[in-house]
Structure formats: structure tokens, C-alpha cells
Design an enzyme around this catalytic site. Structure first.
Site, mmCIF file in Angstrom:
data_model
loop_
_atom_site.group_PDB
_atom_site.id
_atom_site.type_symbol
_atom_site.label_atom_id
_atom_site.label_comp_id
_atom_site.label_asym_id
_atom_site.label_seq_id
_atom_site.Cartn_x
_atom_site.Cartn_y
_atom_site.Cartn_z
ATOM 1 N N GLY A 11 0.520 -0.785 0.087
ATOM 2 C CA GLY A 11 0.069 0.454 0.097
ATOM 3 C C GLY A 11 0.856 1.736 -0.152
ATOM 4 C CG ASN A 12 5.719 1.301 1.570
ATOM 5 O OD1 ASN A 12 4.790 0.615 0.289
ATOM 6 N ND2 ASN A 12 6.556 1.678 2.102
ATOM 7 C CE LYS A 130 -8.205 -7.194 2.628
ATOM 8 N NZ LYS A 130 -7.075 -6.693 3.003
ATOM 9 C CE LYS A 217 1.642 -6.440 -2.059
ATOM 10 N NZ LYS A 217 1.270 -6.950 -0.759
ATOM 11 C CE LYS A 279 3.433 -7.464 3.705
ATOM 12 N NZ LYS A 279 2.848 -7.200 2.951
HETATM 13 P P1 ADP Z 1 1.143 -4.133 2.615
HETATM 14 O O1 ADP Z 1 0.471 -3.381 2.710
HETATM 15 O O2 ADP Z 1 2.940 -3.887 2.366
HETATM 16 O O3 ADP Z 1 0.965 -5.647 2.120
HETATM 17 P P2 ADP Z 1 0.512 -5.072 5.270
HETATM 18 O O4 ADP Z 1 0.925 -3.632 6.347
HETATM 19 O O5 ADP Z 1 -0.192 -6.021 5.120
HETATM 20 O O6 ADP Z 1 1.643 -3.887 4.084
HETATM 21 O O7 ADP Z 1 2.148 -5.263 5.634
HETATM 22 C C1 ADP Z 1 2.898 -4.979 6.492
HETATM 23 C C2 ADP Z 1 3.288 -4.376 8.024
HETATM 24 O O8 ADP Z 1 3.130 -6.117 9.236
HETATM 25 C C3 ADP Z 1 3.294 -3.539 8.657
HETATM 26 O O9 ADP Z 1 3.333 -1.817 8.400
HETATM 27 C C4 ADP Z 1 3.484 -3.577 9.862
HETATM 28 O O10 ADP Z 1 3.035 -3.206 10.737
HETATM 29 C C5 ADP Z 1 3.059 -5.264 9.800
HETATM 30 N N1 ADP Z 1 3.793 -6.572 11.403
HETATM 31 C C6 ADP Z 1 2.661 -7.334 11.509
HETATM 32 N N2 ADP Z 1 4.284 -8.459 12.004
HETATM 33 C C7 ADP Z 1 4.648 -7.988 11.591
HETATM 34 C C8 ADP Z 1 6.653 -8.490 11.766
HETATM 35 N N3 ADP Z 1 6.418 -9.477 12.438
HETATM 36 N N4 ADP Z 1 7.717 -7.831 10.825
HETATM 37 C C9 ADP Z 1 7.612 -6.799 10.981
HETATM 38 N N5 ADP Z 1 6.590 -5.739 10.350
HETATM 39 C C10 ADP Z 1 4.893 -6.932 10.782
HETATM 40 MG MG MG Z 2 -0.668 -6.397 2.903
#
Ligand code: ADP
Ligand code: MG
Length: 334
Positions: A11-12, A130, A217, A279
């Protein structure tokens, strides 16, 4: 041969942090992202790019609801997903072309509206998880449950009870346009595909039909990486490293981990569903299917991450990691 990298944008990459998501803010973010991507192309990587669509599809859902009063019939979720693929694909395509041109690089960039096959009997269909679209008051939520059969879930928030619609998040089984995407890559094109996890479709006899669901995604990106034979799965997000004990006093960066370690940490609950969980799961699947290297990194450190100097590297066999540290991702390949 150039190294093929699947870059999954979070998203960023598409909006300013804390911003409202105006067109200008989105364009600014996409321009910044395109610089990173163009630099990767300039350094000799072949790119296939995927992206999220949470913000954009959220706004479209609001527009659907407001539009009803003015006589514009709401469109189903699969159609909205396809709309965001066009919207974001257009912006990425244009910005990346501009960046490549300014570097004197002639490479076609194109967006593929991508359908992703899911199984109609995926257990996710009986358990929607979701959240999509805006927050509703209890009254609004009740009405939507009755009138449209929405499934809703209470979400944390201030000032009274708040609800959001939840939809199934089935596992991606196959990328319908995989062969076309692979051929485009083989011809040297930069391809943007699988936006928002792809449009979820099911087989009905010999036909395909869209379903009201959202595919993660990162998991869809992994499937695409597999079928186009990517060497590297690079997941770009808004944290510099994957962490153990995230957000706790004993939080610790993970520089690198093996598939086995990743699985153990996952089982121990370090990577929650809906954010870091998918991820890491995507990286595990990629490596187990024969992928060479998976990396989770901050968007702004994408290039450093490809050279083994940033992010969290997940690997199937340790010697690969040592080579990456020495020679970067380009160096690990024959
Ligand atoms: P994106 O839009 O890139 O998919 P998400 O918000 O879905 O982003 O996932 C990234 C987020 O996951 C980070 O901003 C963080 O807050 C969160 N997060 C949860 N667990 C962890 C972890 N173990 N290490 C790092 N980030 C984590
Ligand atoms: Mg995400």
C-alpha cells in the site's frame, strides 16, 4: 540472461502515508515508486510487478454506495477489483514509462487485467475474514446484512460500535493469464499484473465467472512468480525488516532466515494474518516451489535489498545466502 524479479508493491507504494489518498497524493507516491522500479530495470533486472489495492477499492466501494441514490447501480467486487487494476496499472505504467524514457531506456510497459482461479470449495467461502470498504454504524450494518446479504464484523474504533463488511479470502490456485504474461516477459516487456491479488474467478463447467472475494496480493504474487519462472520474489512494504516479537519490548530484526526457521516463527505466531503472515507464507511457498530467493524489504530500500544489503532474506539453502551477501542477487545466478 537477465534475472527475473517479481516485485510486489504494498500500500505504501501507491499512497502517501497518513494522506487522504487524493489523486495528487497517489500520483506522487507512484512517481516515487516508479523511480525505484526504473532503477532496477536500468541495472539489468527483468520485472514483473504486482500491487495492492486496499485504498482504491475501499474508495470505489464508497462510491458504489453513494451512487445508488443517484441511480448508478453498484457493481460487484470482482468488477471493482478489475477497475482498480486499470486505475493503478495506468498510473504505474505511465510513471514507469516516463522514468525509463528519462534514462534513455526503451522498454514497453504494460498492464494485464488478471484473473486468478480459486476453488469454489475453498474453506474461505464459508468463513469470510477480509474486511473491505468503509466502517458502518450498527444500524447501517444491519440494513446491509438484510438488503444485500453482507457479512459484517465489528471492528475496533472510537465512538460507538463500528462494523465493516468482510469477504472470503480464498487461496490462489492458478493465474488465468499466466501464459500471456510469461510471453510478454520473454519478449522483454515490463508487465504489471495481478493487481489487488487479481480478480478471483471460479470454473463453472468450461466457463469462468467472477466471485465476491478478495485474494491476498502476496499469495497471488507468489503464484505468478512461480508460473513466470521468477528468480527472486521481492515483497516491498513499509517496514525495513521482518521482526520477531514485533511491537514488543524484545522485538528483534531478522536479517535472514531459512524456510525451516520461517515456518517455525510462523507457527510461534510472529507473523499475523492479514499483514506479515501472508508475506512470509508467500516466500515459503516460492522457495519450496524452486524459487531461488525471497526478500521482504522497505519500498525505499528495494535496490539495496536486491544486492543483499537491506531487508529480510528468506532462503532455501544457506550457501545461497553467503553468495548473495558477497555478490548481490545478480551474483547468485549462473
Ligand atoms: P502491505 O500494504 O505492504 O501489504 P501490510 O500492512 O499488509 O502492508 O503489512 C506490513 C505490516 O505488517 C507492517 O507495517 C507491520 O505493521 C506489520 N507486521 C506484523 N507483524 C510484523 C513482523 N513480525 N515484522 C514486521 N512487520 C510486521
Ligand atoms: Mg498487505
Amino acid at each position: 540472461m537477465a534475472k527475473r524479479v517479481l516485485v510486489a508493491l504494498g500500500g505504501n507504494a501507491l499512497k502517501r502515508p497518513g494522506g487522504k489518498g487524493t489523486y495528487e497524493e497517489q500520483l506522487e507516491a507512484v512517481q516515487k515508486t516508479a523511480k525505484q522500479l526504473a532503477e532496477m530495470v536500468a541495472r539489468g533486472y527483468d520485472l514483473v510487478i504486482t500491487h495492492g489495492n486496499g485504498l482504491q477499492v475501499g474508495y470505489l466501494l464508497i462510491q458504489q454506495e453513494e451512487g445508488v441514490r443517484r441511480g448508478a447501480p453498484p457493481q460487484p467486487l470482482d468488477v471493482l477489483n478489475a477497475m482498480t487494476q486499470g486505475q493503478i496499472g495506468y498510473m504505474l505504467q505511465q510513471c514507469l514509462q516516463n522514468e525509463l524514457r528519462s534514462r534513455g531506456i526503451k522498454r514497453p510497459v504494460l498492464t494485464v487485467v488478471t484473473q486468478v482461479l480459486v476453488r469454489p470449495d475453498d474453506p474461505a467461502f464459508s468463513k469470510p475474514t477480509k474486511p473491505v470498504g468503509p466502517c458502518y454504524t450498527e444500524e447501517e450494518a444491519k440494513r446491509l446484512v438484510e438488503e444485500r446479504g453482507y457479512v459484517v464484523m465489528e471492528v475496533p474504533g472510537s465512538g460507538g460500535k463500528r462494523f465493516r463488511r468482510v469477504v472470503p479470502s480464498p487461496d490462489p490456485v492458478a493465474i488465468v493469464e499466466a501464459e500471456a504474461i510469461k510471453r510478454m516477459l520473454d519478449m522483454g516487456m515490463v508487465v504489471i499484473a495481478c493487481g489487488g491479488g487479481g480478480v478471483p474467478v471460479v470454473e463453472q463447467g468450461r466457463k469462468l465467472a467472477g466471485v465476491e472475494a478478495v485474494i491476498d496480493k502476496d499469495l497471488a504474487s507468489e503464484k505468478l512468480a512461480e508460473v513466470v519462472g521468477a528468480d527472486v520474489l521481492l515483497i516491498l512494504t513499509d517496514v525495513k525488516k521482518v521482526k520477531l516479537n514485533y511491537g514488543k519490548p524484545n522485538e528483534r530484526d531478522i536479517d535472514a532466515m531459512s524456510v525451516e526457521e520461517a515456518k517455525r516463527y510462523m507457527a510461534e505466531g510472529h507473523f499475523p494474518p492479514g499483514s506479515m503472515g501472508p508475506k512470509v507464507e508467500a516466500c515459503i511457498r516460492f522457495l519450496e516451489q524452486g524459487g531461488k530467493l525471497a526478500i521482504i524489504a522497505h519500498l525505499e530500500e528495494a535496490l539495496e535489498a536486491l544486492e543483499g544489503r537491506a531487508g529480510t532474506v528468506i532462503y532455501a539453502r544457506p550457501p545461497t545466502l553467503e553468495k548473495v551477501k558477497r555478490a548481490g542477487v545478480l551474483g547468485i545466478m549462473p
